[in-house]
Design an enzyme around this catalytic site. Structure first.
Site, PDB file in Angstrom:
ATOM      1  N   CYS A  50     -13.526  -4.460 -16.410  1.00  0.00           N
ATOM      2  CA  CYS A  50     -12.231  -3.989 -16.934  1.00  0.00           C
ATOM      3  C   CYS A  50     -11.486  -5.065 -17.721  1.00  0.00           C
ATOM      4  CB  CYS A  50     -11.355  -3.473 -15.792  1.00  0.00           C
ATOM      5  SG  CYS A  50     -12.093  -2.055 -14.983  1.00  0.00           S
ATOM      6  N   ASN A  63      -8.999   5.407 -15.670  1.00  0.00           N
ATOM      7  CA  ASN A  63      -9.397   4.018 -15.894  1.00  0.00           C
ATOM      8  C   ASN A  63     -10.656   4.008 -16.763  1.00  0.00           C
ATOM      9  OD1 ASN A  63     -10.408   1.423 -15.782  1.00  0.00           O
ATOM     10  ND2 ASN A  63      -9.968   1.127 -13.599  1.00  0.00           N
ATOM     11  N   HIS A  80      -4.154  -3.138 -18.782  1.00  0.00           N
ATOM     12  CA  HIS A  80      -5.323  -2.362 -18.372  1.00  0.00           C
ATOM     13  C   HIS A  80      -4.825  -1.263 -17.435  1.00  0.00           C
ATOM     14  CE1 HIS A  80      -8.971  -0.984 -16.731  1.00  0.00           C
ATOM     15  NE2 HIS A  80      -8.788  -1.540 -15.551  1.00  0.00           N
TER      16      HIS A  80
HETATM   17  N1  COA Z   1      -8.238  12.328  -1.978  1.00  0.00           N
HETATM   18  C1  COA Z   1      -7.645  12.442  -0.798  1.00  0.00           C
HETATM   19  N2  COA Z   1      -7.647  11.467   0.131  1.00  0.00           N
HETATM   20  C2  COA Z   1      -8.293  10.333  -0.185  1.00  0.00           C
HETATM   21  C3  COA Z   1      -8.936  10.148  -1.418  1.00  0.00           C
HETATM   22  C4  COA Z   1      -8.908  11.212  -2.344  1.00  0.00           C
HETATM   23  N3  COA Z   1      -9.481  11.134  -3.553  1.00  0.00           N
HETATM   24  N4  COA Z   1      -9.490   8.917  -1.441  1.00  0.00           N
HETATM   25  C5  COA Z   1      -9.193   8.332  -0.276  1.00  0.00           C
HETATM   26  N5  COA Z   1      -8.481   9.196   0.496  1.00  0.00           N
HETATM   27  C6  COA Z   1      -7.948   8.970   1.849  1.00  0.00           C
HETATM   28  C7  COA Z   1      -8.714   7.926   2.607  1.00  0.00           C
HETATM   29  O1  COA Z   1      -9.837   8.486   3.243  1.00  0.00           O
HETATM   30  C8  COA Z   1      -7.676   7.472   3.606  1.00  0.00           C
HETATM   31  O2  COA Z   1      -7.596   8.390   4.636  1.00  0.00           O
HETATM   32  P1  COA Z   1      -7.312   7.923   6.169  1.00  0.00           P
HETATM   33  O3  COA Z   1      -5.948   7.284   6.130  1.00  0.00           O
HETATM   34  O4  COA Z   1      -7.379   9.201   6.938  1.00  0.00           O
HETATM   35  O5  COA Z   1      -8.399   6.931   6.468  1.00  0.00           O
HETATM   36  C9  COA Z   1      -6.366   7.547   2.803  1.00  0.00           C
HETATM   37  O6  COA Z   1      -6.623   8.451   1.713  1.00  0.00           O
HETATM   38  C10 COA Z   1      -5.897   6.220   2.259  1.00  0.00           C
HETATM   39  O7  COA Z   1      -6.993   5.580   1.627  1.00  0.00           O
HETATM   40  P2  COA Z   1      -6.854   4.235   0.846  1.00  0.00           P
HETATM   41  O8  COA Z   1      -8.174   3.837   0.262  1.00  0.00           O
HETATM   42  O9  COA Z   1      -6.128   3.226   1.721  1.00  0.00           O
HETATM   43  O10 COA Z   1      -5.866   4.714  -0.320  1.00  0.00           O
HETATM   44  P3  COA Z   1      -5.065   3.873  -1.347  1.00  0.00           P
HETATM   45  O11 COA Z   1      -3.650   4.172  -1.266  1.00  0.00           O
HETATM   46  O12 COA Z   1      -5.481   2.415  -1.333  1.00  0.00           O
HETATM   47  O13 COA Z   1      -5.579   4.491  -2.735  1.00  0.00           O
HETATM   48  C11 COA Z   1      -7.063   3.897  -4.540  1.00  0.00           C
HETATM   49  C12 COA Z   1      -6.953   4.413  -3.098  1.00  0.00           C
HETATM   50  C13 COA Z   1      -8.531   3.774  -4.898  1.00  0.00           C
HETATM   51  C14 COA Z   1      -6.388   4.881  -5.442  1.00  0.00           C
HETATM   52  C15 COA Z   1      -6.336   2.527  -4.626  1.00  0.00           C
HETATM   53  O14 COA Z   1      -6.739   1.708  -3.553  1.00  0.00           O
HETATM   54  C16 COA Z   1      -6.603   1.803  -5.910  1.00  0.00           C
HETATM   55  O15 COA Z   1      -6.235   2.260  -6.976  1.00  0.00           O
HETATM   56  N6  COA Z   1      -7.169   0.599  -5.797  1.00  0.00           N
HETATM   57  C17 COA Z   1      -7.406  -0.243  -6.947  1.00  0.00           C
HETATM   58  C18 COA Z   1      -8.578   0.277  -7.675  1.00  0.00           C
HETATM   59  C19 COA Z   1      -8.791  -0.385  -8.954  1.00  0.00           C
HETATM   60  O16 COA Z   1      -7.872  -0.666  -9.670  1.00  0.00           O
HETATM   61  N7  COA Z   1     -10.064  -0.602  -9.270  1.00  0.00           N
HETATM   62  C20 COA Z   1     -10.507  -1.053 -10.510  1.00  0.00           C
HETATM   63  C21 COA Z   1     -10.038  -2.404 -10.825  1.00  0.00           C
HETATM   64  S1  COA Z   1     -10.116  -2.510 -12.537  1.00  0.00           S
END
Ligand code: COA
Length: 317
Positions: free
Chosen positions: A113, A274, A244
């Protein structure tokens, strides 16, 4: 002293749109969850016969037209991508062929990215050392190709697209600074695990989202300071943040660090998701086309991604 300046910007998105509502049909997720946790409503997805070099070529043509130079004036092509058409040749060589340009160097940069910032940094240095005059820089990715659509934890994030700029030698300072970094220690937090393509092993993205989120926010805080200090600038000198597009909450955290209203942040994540290396030049083109970003404005571009890699560019348009 030779400086480098952006003289043309272009972008391209594949026609097919994948909405959150459509994802709801195959994944245990909801539009409400995706929108509130990421800011994404929809993303563009390539067709099976549409290659990263096709997206890159269209974006490059648009940038070349906007720069109003002949394609034959380009003397270096750099494509930032993680999703090349083939392992080799590079997407840059394929774009060169499609543009009908002969005999200029062409290569890909793989910094996930952060790829566009890396490419901008390399091109800026080529120009400043008088090794190139007109560089075509493209950020292009088909992230849907390496996405497991049964994995709700990250498949909701990715989109496909391409953005391009023409960076040219100038007596005016366009690129004020670039800073690029990497730290390979956290490989397993965000990667495509395949090591040998002869094995039928996994070739899709694996990510620990919450860990990546925390590290991204902290790192982006530091690169904002680094860019401002290096240029002896204050937060209020920045006209636009062109980040980004990873997650709206990451964008909001960076804007807060800059004490900047979200009105001053170019946001495309709602429509693009993204798009990895494509996201900054896509956002730049979007900001210009929507008459927000104008000539003379000071832009802070920043990115964080797999590797981990990260970086910034301060750009006077
Ligand atoms: N729909 C519904 N629920 C979902 C889900 C989806 N698509 N994906 C995850 N969950 C659930 C998880 O299972 C978890 O459930 P639980 O509490 O029962 O265990 C809950 O939502 C929270 O999960 P978590 O991974 O902690 O969520 P989050 O708030 O961190 O959001 C992302 C997840 C991926 C959106 C976030 O972490 C993110 O954007 N991270 C950075 C990613 C990124 O930028 N990557 C590229 C770098 S360039």
């Amino acid at each position: 002293m030779i400086f480098s300046k952006i003289i043309g910007v272009g972008s391209f998105l594949p026609k097919k749109v994948l909405t959150n509502r459509e994802l709801e049909k195959t994944l245990d997720t909801t539009d409400e969850w995706i929108t509130s946790r990421t800011g994404i409503k929809e993303r563009h997805i390539v067709e099976p016969n549409e290659l990263t070099s096709d997206l890159a070529f269209e974006a490059a043509k648009n940038a070349i037209n906007q720069a109003n130079i002949g394609a034959n004036k380009i003397d270096l092509i750099i494509v930032a991508t993680t999703t090349p058409d083939k392992i080799f040749p590079s997407v840059a060589c394929n774009v060169q062929k499609k543009l009908g340009i002969k005999n200029c160097p062409a290569f890909d940069i793989q910094a996930v990215c952060s790829g566009f910032i890396y490419a901008l940094s390399v091109a800026d240095n080529f120009i400043k050392t008088n090794s190139a005059t007109n560089v075509l820089i493209v950020g292009a990715d088909s992230m849907s190709r390496i996405t497991d659509y049964s994995d709700r934890s990250n498949s909701i994030l990715w989109g496909d697209g391409a953005g391009a700029v023409i960076l040219s030698a100038s007596n005016k300072q366009g690129i004020l600074s670039t800073h690029i970094h990497a730290d390979g220690q956290h490989e397993e937090l965000l990667h495509v695990p395949t090591t040998n393509i002869k094995d039928n092993t996994q070739q899709t993205i694996e990510m620990n989202g919450s860990q990546v989120f925390k590290i991204a926010v902290n790192t982006l805080d530091q690169i904002v300071d680094e860019a401002l200090i290096a240029n002896n600038l204050k937060k209020e000198d920045i006209d636009w943040l062109v980040p980004h597009q990873a997650n709206i909450r990451i964008l909001e955290a960076t804007a807060k660090k800059l004490e900047m209203s979200m009105e001053k942040v170019i946001v495309t994540i709602d429509r693009h998701g993204n798009t990895s290396a494509a996201s900054i030049p896509l956002a730049l083109d979007d900001g210009i086309k929507s008459h927000k970003i104008k000539e003379g404005h000071l832009l802070l571009m920043e990115a964080f991604g797999g590797g981990f890699t990260w970086g910034s560019a301060l750009v006077r348009l």
